[in-house]
Enzyme design. Sequence first.
Site, mmCIF file in Angstrom:
data_model
loop_
_atom_site.group_PDB
_atom_site.id
_atom_site.type_symbol
_atom_site.label_atom_id
_atom_site.label_comp_id
_atom_site.label_asym_id
_atom_site.label_seq_id
_atom_site.Cartn_x
_atom_site.Cartn_y
_atom_site.Cartn_z
ATOM 1 N N GLY A 77 -10.770 2.788 11.882
ATOM 2 C CA GLY A 77 -11.598 1.753 11.276
ATOM 3 C C GLY A 77 -10.717 0.621 10.780
ATOM 4 O O GLY A 77 -9.492 0.773 10.658
ATOM 5 N N GLN A 89 -8.649 -6.500 5.389
ATOM 6 C CA GLN A 89 -7.354 -5.951 5.821
ATOM 7 C C GLN A 89 -6.638 -6.888 6.791
ATOM 8 O O GLN A 89 -5.461 -6.679 7.085
ATOM 9 C CB GLN A 89 -7.541 -4.577 6.465
ATOM 10 N N CYS A 101 -4.884 4.944 4.558
ATOM 11 C CA CYS A 101 -5.400 3.585 4.709
ATOM 12 C C CYS A 101 -4.350 2.775 5.450
ATOM 13 O O CYS A 101 -3.161 2.842 5.108
ATOM 14 C CB CYS A 101 -5.667 2.980 3.329
ATOM 15 N N LEU A 102 -4.778 2.013 6.432
ATOM 16 C CA LEU A 102 -3.827 1.210 7.204
ATOM 17 C C LEU A 102 -3.152 0.161 6.319
ATOM 18 O O LEU A 102 -2.094 -0.355 6.679
ATOM 19 C CB LEU A 102 -4.541 0.536 8.380
ATOM 20 N N HIS A 140 -15.309 4.521 3.837
ATOM 21 C CA HIS A 140 -14.005 3.908 3.532
ATOM 22 C C HIS A 140 -14.044 2.405 3.861
ATOM 23 O O HIS A 140 -13.581 1.576 3.078
ATOM 24 C CB HIS A 140 -12.929 4.634 4.355
ATOM 25 N N GLU A 141 -14.628 2.075 5.012
ATOM 26 C CA GLU A 141 -14.679 0.652 5.419
ATOM 27 C C GLU A 141 -15.620 -0.148 4.528
ATOM 28 O O GLU A 141 -15.319 -1.295 4.171
ATOM 29 C CB GLU A 141 -15.104 0.528 6.886
ATOM 30 N N HIS A 196 -13.918 -1.123 1.456
ATOM 31 C CA HIS A 196 -13.052 -2.294 1.638
ATOM 32 C C HIS A 196 -13.846 -3.589 1.473
ATOM 33 O O HIS A 196 -13.342 -4.577 0.936
ATOM 34 C CB HIS A 196 -12.428 -2.288 3.045
HETATM 35 O O1 K1U Z 1 -9.587 1.157 6.832
HETATM 36 C C1 K1U Z 1 -8.538 1.729 7.129
HETATM 37 O O2 K1U Z 1 -7.538 1.642 6.439
HETATM 38 C C2 K1U Z 1 -8.517 2.573 8.362
HETATM 39 C C3 K1U Z 1 -8.524 4.050 8.006
HETATM 40 C C4 K1U Z 1 -9.949 4.500 7.792
HETATM 41 C C5 K1U Z 1 -10.083 5.929 7.444
HETATM 42 C C6 K1U Z 1 -10.926 6.692 8.161
HETATM 43 C C7 K1U Z 1 -11.109 8.020 7.833
HETATM 44 C C8 K1U Z 1 -10.431 8.583 6.799
HETATM 45 C C9 K1U Z 1 -9.611 7.791 6.064
HETATM 46 C C10 K1U Z 1 -9.411 6.471 6.388
HETATM 47 C C11 K1U Z 1 -7.888 4.804 9.142
HETATM 48 O O3 K1U Z 1 -8.218 4.684 10.275
HETATM 49 S S1 K1U Z 1 -6.607 5.874 8.712
HETATM 50 C C12 K1U Z 1 -6.312 6.795 10.280
HETATM 51 C C13 K1U Z 1 -7.078 8.036 10.275
HETATM 52 O O4 K1U Z 1 -7.547 8.437 9.242
HETATM 53 C C14 K1U Z 1 -7.289 8.831 11.494
HETATM 54 C C15 K1U Z 1 -6.715 8.493 12.695
HETATM 55 C C16 K1U Z 1 -6.947 9.265 13.832
HETATM 56 C C17 K1U Z 1 -7.735 10.382 13.758
HETATM 57 C C18 K1U Z 1 -8.301 10.730 12.552
HETATM 58 C C19 K1U Z 1 -8.072 9.948 11.408
HETATM 59 ZN ZN ZN Z 2 -8.340 1.414 4.379
#
Ligand code: K1U
Ligand code: ZN
Length: 192
Positions: free
Chosen positions: A46, A51, A88-89, A130-131, A134
């Site tokens: 996401g 971001q 979180c990215l 989560h999104e 944000h």
């Molecule tokens: O918004 C962001 O920072 C992106 C974040 C969103 C997120 C989704 C679910 C749980 C926590 C955060 C991410 O994409 S972090 C990457 C991630 O959680 C993931 C990547 C690949 C497979 C499963 C999870």
């Molecule tokens: Zn995030």
Amino acid sequence: MALLPITVLGSPTLRQVTTPVTEVTDELRTLAADMFETMRAADGVGLAAPQVGRTERLCVVEVGDVAVALFNPEIIVREGKIRWEEGCLSIPEVFGWVERSEYVKVRAMGIDGNTIEVEGHQLLAVCIQHELDHLDGKLFLDHLSFLNRRKAMATWDEEKNQYPDLLRVLKPDGKRKTEGSHAVDSEHHDTM
Ligand code: K1U
Ligand code: ZN
């Protein structure tokens, strides 16, 4: 399409409440496409407009076979509870357990401007929540207990020096530049 720099913790844009979109213009469609590309390059599922330094109420989500841009999303149904270890990215290498709804249904404007509804369980539900956080200037850190937040911030104190400009610049192959926002070409990097 373009890879966009990702703002990191400390950037004021991450704490701003976003502004609803009145019309899905071509410029916003390009932004959404760039956000998908950036999210994938960062190995995320996401990404929300703040971001990438933008103030529009827009996020993109890609979990399994659901890949969707959501303009002005709102959760209209939530059910159950789930605990998920989130990252979180915008806060690389920092993780924490957050309680969320296990199922959500969200209503939004889609990429063609029509109303759409998306529903999801588990990772998709967590990602949507989560999104949407944000878009209200909230971060998963805000859901942590005092102690877990302190631990998370201690980890971030070690990491944040890599991002002196509060930007995370990605390489097209998905690997991030370890020197923060400064360009590094590994093939022409002098070794000692
Ligand atoms: O918004 C962001 O920072 C992106 C974040 C969103 C997120 C989704 C679910 C749980 C926590 C955060 C991410 O994409 S972090 C990457 C991630 O959680 C993931 C990547 C690949 C497979 C499963 C999870
Ligand atoms: Zn995030």
